[in-house]
Design a protein around this motif. Structure first.
Motif, PDB file in Angstrom:
ATOM      1  N   LYS A   1       0.838  -1.289  -0.172  1.00 47.03           N
ATOM      2  CA  LYS A   1      -0.021   0.062   0.162  1.00 47.03           C
ATOM      3  C   LYS A   1       0.637   1.364  -0.062  1.00 47.03           C
ATOM      4  N   ASN A   2       2.008   1.164   0.583  1.00 45.50           N
ATOM      5  CA  ASN A   2       2.895   2.203   0.646  1.00 45.50           C
ATOM      6  C   ASN A   2       3.393   2.517  -0.803  1.00 45.50           C
TER       7      ASN A   2
ATOM      8  N   GLU B   1       0.727   4.930  -2.535  1.00 45.96           N
ATOM      9  CA  GLU B   1       0.512   6.328  -1.637  1.00 45.96           C
ATOM     10  C   GLU B   1       1.306   7.214  -2.575  1.00 45.96           C
TER      11      GLU B   1
ATOM     12  N   LYS C   1       0.299   7.843  -6.095  1.00 45.33           N
ATOM     13  CA  LYS C   1      -0.941   8.801  -6.154  1.00 45.33           C
ATOM     14  C   LYS C   1      -0.585  10.234  -6.033  1.00 45.33           C
TER      15      LYS C   1
END
Length: 160
Positions: free
Chosen positions: A17-18, A21, A24
């Motif tokens: 997930k890092n 981020e 994005k």
């Protein structure tokens, strides 16, 4: 521009997930795939073909334990692969097993690698690579680096 993010298990989602981020922040399109290289190799092979047909620029692949996912992907495509070794609580070596598996690729099957659990740096390295091709990414990256420098200088001044 597009990045494909692969990981071998749902338990890897928190680590990977890092990467999403940071992507994005730079408005880079990505798609995540949870596919075990060992348990469903035929689906992995078909997905790699799909990713290639979608004109994907880079692949980030996270894997723990034997960590074969990045290597298998690299062996099946010419899209550059950045491997993320993932610490697994099922392993006894604290993620070093995954790190060694990823960095010890045989000749002719290259993979870039980052530190254990460091999908953030894998994504940021992807941004650096994309900045050579996409001027808008380059501008954002320069601004990002300037902001980091300014933030660090401010922190130093506050501590004095």
């Amino acid at each position: 521009m597009k990045i494909a993010i692969f990981f071998g298990s749902i338990s890897d989602k928190g680590i990977m997930k890092n990467a999403t981020e940071i992507l994005k922040i730079f408005n880079v399109n990505y798609k995540c795939y949870i596919i075990s290289a060992h348990r469903i190799p035929e689906i992995l092979i078909n997905t790699i073909k799909k990713v290639e047909s979608e004109k994907t620029d880079l692949i980030i692949a996270g894997a723990g334990l034997s960590a074969h996912l990045p290597g298998i992907i690299s062996s099946r495509t010419i899209i550059p692969v950045i491997g993320v070794p993932i610490y697994s609580k099922n392993g006894l070596l604290g993620g070093i097993d995954s790190l060694f598996s990823i960095i010890q690729m045989p000749k002719d099957v290259p993979i870039a690698a980052v530190g254990i659990n460091n999908s953030y740096n894998a994504a940021l390295f992807s941004i650096h690579i994309l900045s050579m091709k996409y001027p808008e990414i380059k501008k954002k990256l320069i601004k990002f680096r300037i902001n980091i420098k300014e933030r660090l200088l401010n922190e130093i001044e506050q501590d004095l």
